[in-house]
Design a protein around this motif. Sequence first.
Motif, mmCIF file in Angstrom:
data_model
loop_
_atom_site.group_PDB
_atom_site.id
_atom_site.type_symbol
_atom_site.label_atom_id
_atom_site.label_comp_id
_atom_site.label_asym_id
_atom_site.label_seq_id
_atom_site.Cartn_x
_atom_site.Cartn_y
_atom_site.Cartn_z
ATOM 1 N N ALA A 130 0.833 -1.196 0.000
ATOM 2 C CA ALA A 130 0.000 0.000 0.000
ATOM 3 C C ALA A 130 0.875 1.255 0.000
ATOM 4 N N THR A 131 0.423 2.288 -0.706
ATOM 5 C CA THR A 131 1.125 3.569 -0.716
ATOM 6 C C THR A 131 0.439 4.587 0.184
ATOM 7 N N ASP A 132 -0.820 4.345 0.509
ATOM 8 C CA ASP A 132 -1.569 5.245 1.384
ATOM 9 C C ASP A 132 -2.516 4.425 2.251
ATOM 10 N N SER B 42 13.272 -2.723 6.868
ATOM 11 C CA SER B 42 13.206 -1.511 6.046
ATOM 12 C C SER B 42 12.642 -0.339 6.834
ATOM 13 N N GLU B 43 13.083 0.850 6.460
ATOM 14 C CA GLU B 43 12.568 2.074 7.062
ATOM 15 C C GLU B 43 11.644 2.781 6.080
ATOM 16 N N TYR B 44 10.629 3.440 6.636
ATOM 17 C CA TYR B 44 9.648 4.133 5.805
ATOM 18 C C TYR B 44 9.379 5.516 6.382
ATOM 19 N N ASP B 45 9.222 6.471 5.469
ATOM 20 C CA ASP B 45 8.774 7.805 5.863
ATOM 21 C C ASP B 45 7.258 7.848 5.741
ATOM 22 N N LEU B 46 6.616 8.344 6.782
ATOM 23 C CA LEU B 46 5.165 8.467 6.785
ATOM 24 C C LEU B 46 4.801 9.952 6.719
ATOM 25 N N ARG B 47 4.036 10.339 5.705
ATOM 26 C CA ARG B 47 3.505 11.698 5.618
ATOM 27 C C ARG B 47 2.065 11.647 6.087
ATOM 28 N N VAL B 48 1.762 12.364 7.131
ATOM 29 C CA VAL B 48 0.452 12.279 7.782
ATOM 30 C C VAL B 48 -0.320 13.576 7.587
ATOM 31 N N SER B 49 -1.574 13.444 7.172
ATOM 32 C CA SER B 49 -2.458 14.597 7.027
ATOM 33 C C SER B 49 -3.750 14.320 7.796
ATOM 34 N N ARG C 28 0.599 8.685 4.008
ATOM 35 C CA ARG C 28 1.324 8.348 2.773
ATOM 36 C C ARG C 28 2.575 7.585 3.171
ATOM 37 N N ILE C 29 2.771 6.405 2.598
ATOM 38 C CA ILE C 29 3.901 5.536 2.956
ATOM 39 C C ILE C 29 4.967 5.637 1.872
ATOM 40 N N LEU C 30 6.152 6.064 2.257
ATOM 41 C CA LEU C 30 7.248 6.225 1.308
ATOM 42 C C LEU C 30 8.477 5.488 1.819
#
Length: 544
Positions: free
Chosen positions: A192-194, A260-267, A280-282
């Motif tokens: 999933a990307t989001d 693995s590491e992931y950046d999460l963009r949260v809105s 958003r999962i990056l």
Amino acid sequence: MAGFENILIERGLLTEAQLAAARLRARSQRESLVAALVAGKFVAEAVLLPIVADQQRMAFVRLAEESVEDAAVRAVTAKLASHYSVMPIRFDGRSLTIAVSDPFDISAVEDLETNLSCHVERVLACHDDIMDALHRYYGVGAETVERILADGPDRQAVESGDVSHDLERQAEDVSVVRLVNQLLHDAIDDRATDIHFEAHRDGVSIRRRIDGVLYDMSVPRNIQHLYPAIISRIKLMSHLDIVERRLPQDGRSRVKIGRSEYDLRVSVIPAVHGEDVVIRILPATMLFDLGDLGFSDRHRKMLEEFVARPHGILFVTGPTGSGKSTTLYACLSRLNLRSRKIITLEDPVEYELHGITQTQMNPKIGLTFSRALPSMLRHDPDVMMVGEVRDRETAEIAVQTAMTGHLVLSTLHTNDAAGGAVRLGDMGVDPFLITSTVHAFIAQRLVRVICTGCKESYEVDGKKLYRGVGCANCSGSGYRGRIAIAEFIPLLPEIQTLILARASATQIRAAADKLGMTTLAFDGMAKVEQGVTTIEEVLRVTTM
């Protein structure tokens, strides 16, 4: 009758040495021989269990093909089913049928018969199939939700939604942390990307976007009682104000899932029945290569030629989610040499690229594209990426930057490549400046790729095409992964003449067609004929 281990040896599926090693493991780990053979990877479970089932006079089932009764799921709690890794299938009030992966472990049978006061029958199924079924019928994190609601000291407050008095403590509760981690882990495992958390009058829903399409995430119904605590936990992870519920908030977080590491963009935005959150999962690190985007050989060579030029502008156009940023990152990766200074202006910065200066826009403090661009030029860049040209001021500065010997990469929100020049003209950019600086307008979309695990051929009017029928590898969708389809309009003399005359997008498109430039739909149909994607998928992204 010969034991199943002897049958495995007779059929050449197991050697005497492997059997001895498995027996040694079974004794040392205090597990059954079946569990030892599977855990030690001596025999594949899908091969082993049908043989064991036949020997034990049990049925072997594929849970994906079984009809699971609601009564059976209601009869066994998620906590019990998860603890013993069993899947209830049928229940008539007196007899319960469960799927197990180890016929010699009877602890689940004894516990269930005691708790339910009924007879328990067993069938064999692969462990992964059982876990998938648990997720499908109970929902992700069902056991954790049950435990929190059953054991939590503030259950009444949580269920009523009255959590404002202690949001932070609840959000930091180990069980809530574990639940949020489970939701993230499951989404990432499914590519999933989001993740979308949405509050409604009659409950909550959690959806995730996979290969560009939103799917409902299977979660337990009573998760709605923990929704405030879940949202608060996400806010804490993202360094947001957990008490503020009236205003939108944006934050970021970095998590480690597996190795693995992931950046999460949260809105977070306020909604009628609570707060809605999108994560958003990056991937924290990602390799970008022009050859991996899915462009045709012709388009890839054209793109490589454009980015090799020392100055000018390259525009990538398309709606949100069409892969524009990924294409620009791939171009930057190609250009990223120690002999070049590269600066990007982004809103937001999606991926970190080593060796490149990346600047995050912040309109709240006045840091916009138009304000940042002149300052960045004083850093003597060779290449600049402007995340998006949104207004006349940004467009004019970008054009001037290209005219003074810089290569500029940027994006525009237009439906097709032909509309790029018209959009710049509407912003007030002089047509002469457009024709003097812009190398090309590229429009693109992302189409889903047919899953190789369930790909099959079929004929339409004598032509062989392909589709995915759905399997575990693609979660039944028939697709796995995405690639780009594109249309390129380089500013050849014929196109420049039309731009100078302020021609419409339709006229530019017609001229491009005469010059042999392929449309998005044409490029998509070429990939259909190659067996990469389907007609339905091309129509989905080109007719919206």
